[in-house]
Design a protein around this motif. Structure first.
Motif, PDB file in Angstrom:
ATOM      1  N   ARG A  11       0.823  -1.209   0.000  1.00 22.23           N
ATOM      2  CA  ARG A  11       0.000   0.000   0.000  1.00 22.23           C
ATOM      3  C   ARG A  11       0.857   1.259   0.000  1.00 22.23           C
ATOM      4  O   ARG A  11       0.642   2.181  -0.796  1.00 22.23           O
ATOM      5  N   GLU A  12       1.830   1.294   0.860  1.00 17.85           N
ATOM      6  CA  GLU A  12       2.685   2.477   0.958  1.00 17.85           C
ATOM      7  C   GLU A  12       3.574   2.622  -0.263  1.00 17.85           C
ATOM      8  O   GLU A  12       3.841   3.726  -0.724  1.00 17.85           O
ATOM      9  N   ASP A  16       3.703   5.954  -2.569  1.00 13.94           N
ATOM     10  CA  ASP A  16       4.929   6.694  -2.872  1.00 13.94           C
ATOM     11  C   ASP A  16       5.165   6.796  -4.371  1.00 13.94           C
ATOM     12  O   ASP A  16       5.500   7.865  -4.898  1.00 13.94           O
ATOM     13  N   HIS A  49      -6.646  -2.006  -2.728  1.00 14.86           N
ATOM     14  CA  HIS A  49      -6.301  -1.205  -1.555  1.00 14.86           C
ATOM     15  C   HIS A  49      -7.049   0.116  -1.500  1.00 14.86           C
ATOM     16  O   HIS A  49      -7.325   0.628  -0.414  1.00 14.86           O
ATOM     17  N   PHE A  50      -7.372   0.668  -2.639  1.00 13.79           N
ATOM     18  CA  PHE A  50      -7.954   2.013  -2.639  1.00 13.79           C
ATOM     19  C   PHE A  50      -9.329   2.070  -3.290  1.00 13.79           C
ATOM     20  O   PHE A  50     -10.074   2.998  -3.026  1.00 13.79           O
ATOM     21  N   GLU A  59      -6.096   9.601  -1.794  1.00 14.42           N
ATOM     22  CA  GLU A  59      -5.335   9.111  -0.643  1.00 14.42           C
ATOM     23  C   GLU A  59      -3.905   9.619  -0.675  1.00 14.42           C
ATOM     24  O   GLU A  59      -3.314   9.892   0.380  1.00 14.42           O
ATOM     25  N   ARG A  63      -2.923  11.796   2.919  1.00 13.94           N
ATOM     26  CA  ARG A  63      -1.917  11.479   3.934  1.00 13.94           C
ATOM     27  C   ARG A  63      -0.950  12.626   4.137  1.00 13.94           C
ATOM     28  O   ARG A  63      -0.354  12.754   5.195  1.00 13.94           O
TER      29      ARG A  63
END
Lengths: 265, 265
Positions: A11-12, A16, A49-50, A59, A63
């Motif tokens: 996810r991260e 990125d 995930h989104f 998203e 963040r």
DNA sequence: CTAACATTAAAACGAACGTTTGAACGAAAT
DNA sequence: ATTTCGTTCAAACGTTCGTTTTAATGTTAG
């Protein structure tokens, strides 16, 4: 701990990578296949995930903006607490608003210049869902700072302050977004920082600091500029300007032989 | 005369429609089918008249920028001729550069606010072919005005002038591009022009004039702002800023239950 | 062990994209 | 009358898009 590690990791990584690619290519021009392959994830991972590509973009911003907006409100709270009811100095307000943002550019953990550039470019994107998203995210912060400027500049008409806030946002966004756009036009003035050849990351950090140093005086100067004289209802029409000439290339020069057989190579 | 009429007519109709749609939706999000059907032309007409979608965008800009750049250079020529070797006043230079552009917004025959908005939005588009195109189109004008500002402000470091030129371009582009973006955020301050309910066209004309009146003092104030103090090599590090926390939502609040089973409705 | 769950994987979906094709049209020019 | 040429047209090209589906995987809890 480990059940989250796998999922959160992907996810991260996607966030990125998407942040960087959206900045480099824009939202529409960045495909999900480009994102997922650059993030070394499966194509379906984004929708898992989104939920959708639009939600991914939201998203990506959420963040970062969550931190930024919280920091901005907190900075203003602190200033107003210290002032104890007295109006703030415009320079304090600008420092709280723009300084907080520009400090993100110096910290890669908060997105760094990648996010700043993305933000600057996305603010002018015409897509409906982007505009409504930003409107919602920014509403409270803008309102608070607008009111702070109103009481900091009681002699300036409120409409004028709103305009100038608008101009300041533009100068900042554009300066950030176009550090490689206009610099190319104006002749590559970024690299003149005394021969520092460092990582792209530290390079960006230096750039962010220089940008902040030069942008803040400019914004303050613009904000405190003398008011325009209002000759509103007189409708000066400096020159009639021929309404016939639709454009410059009626039949004059400057016309390259385009539509002969079109320029397919 | 009539053999050209048919062809030129479609060609111009496509250019006008594309100008508006590129402004409203951006380049990538505007399809050729949308353009041609809105222009009541055949789908193949764009490729016939212009060769490709990219070439269409270039031509949309070329027909306006040709006039704009010529006008800008002529205005500067005139000023320098009148000054007879003496350096110009910064306000004159800004008036020649930005006033010429803003006057396009008051004249629908030159593209009006539609083109101005398109220009402002496209300047930050990341696509390669757009950037190189603009670099080529703007190079001469930017260079001439840059030099004029250098001699108008002999005490200001040249690098500083370039930065401020950059900021001014940003304030203008963004102010133009976002007349409906940020105005939504700041609370709909455009319609406060004494209850004028007119055509969109005259409405835009009025907007362009008001924008010019308020933008020019702001830009001048920013351009003439006091120089920043150069504490470059001292590297202030206001707060260490924890390098561990990757982002704001490590495990704090503000976290909506997203990835439970994803939010597909 | 096994049932439940969150995540990843590969493949395919239909739709929309920019572009190309080849024929048809219509007003000049021969 | 016929050719010519710039233009328009309907149809199709192959590609890529965002999204969905179905199966496989590996980890956690009972």
């Amino acid at each position: 701990m480990s059940d989250q590690k796998n999922g959160s990791d992907t996810r991260e990584r996607i966030l990125d990578v998407a942040e960087r690619l959206f900045m480099e290519n824009g939202y529409e021009a960045t495909s999900m296949r480009t994102i997922t392959s650059a993030a070394e994830a499966n194509l379906a991972a984004v929708n898992y995930h989104f939920g959708s590509k639009e939600a991914l973009l939201r998203e990506v911003f959420r963040r970062r903006l969550a931190w930024l907006n919280h920091e901005r409100l907190q900075a203003l709270d602190k200033l107003e607490e210290q002032a104890a009811g007295a109006p703030l100095k415009p320079s304090q307000i600008l420092e709280a608003f723009f300084g907080t943002l520009l400090r993100m550019g110096e910290n890669p953990a908060l997105g760094g210049m990648v996010f700043l550039r993305l933000l600057g470019r996305t603010l002018t994107e015409p897509a409906e869902f982007i505009r409504t998203f930003f409107a919602g995210e920014y509403a409270e912060v803008i309102d608070r700072y607008k009111l702070a400027l109103f009481s900091a500049l009681p002699d300036v008409p409120k409409a004028e302050i709103v305009w100038r806030l608008h101009f300041m946002l533009g100068a900042m966004s554009y300066a950030i977004a176009g550090t490689d756009v206009l610099q190319v036009v104006t002749g590559c003035e970024v690299g003149d920082l005394a021969g520092e050849k460092a990582t792209d990351e530290t390079d960006d950090t230096v750039l962010a600091r220089r940008l902040a140093q030069r942008l803040m005086p400019f914004l303050l100067g613009g904000l405190r500029a003398p008011l325009p004289q209002f000759d509103d209802l007189q409708r000066i029409q400096k020159e009639p300007l021929p309404k016939t000439a639709r454009d410059t290339r009626g039949n004059g020069p400057n016309q390259d032989p385009r539509p002969k057989t079109q320029d397919q190579q």
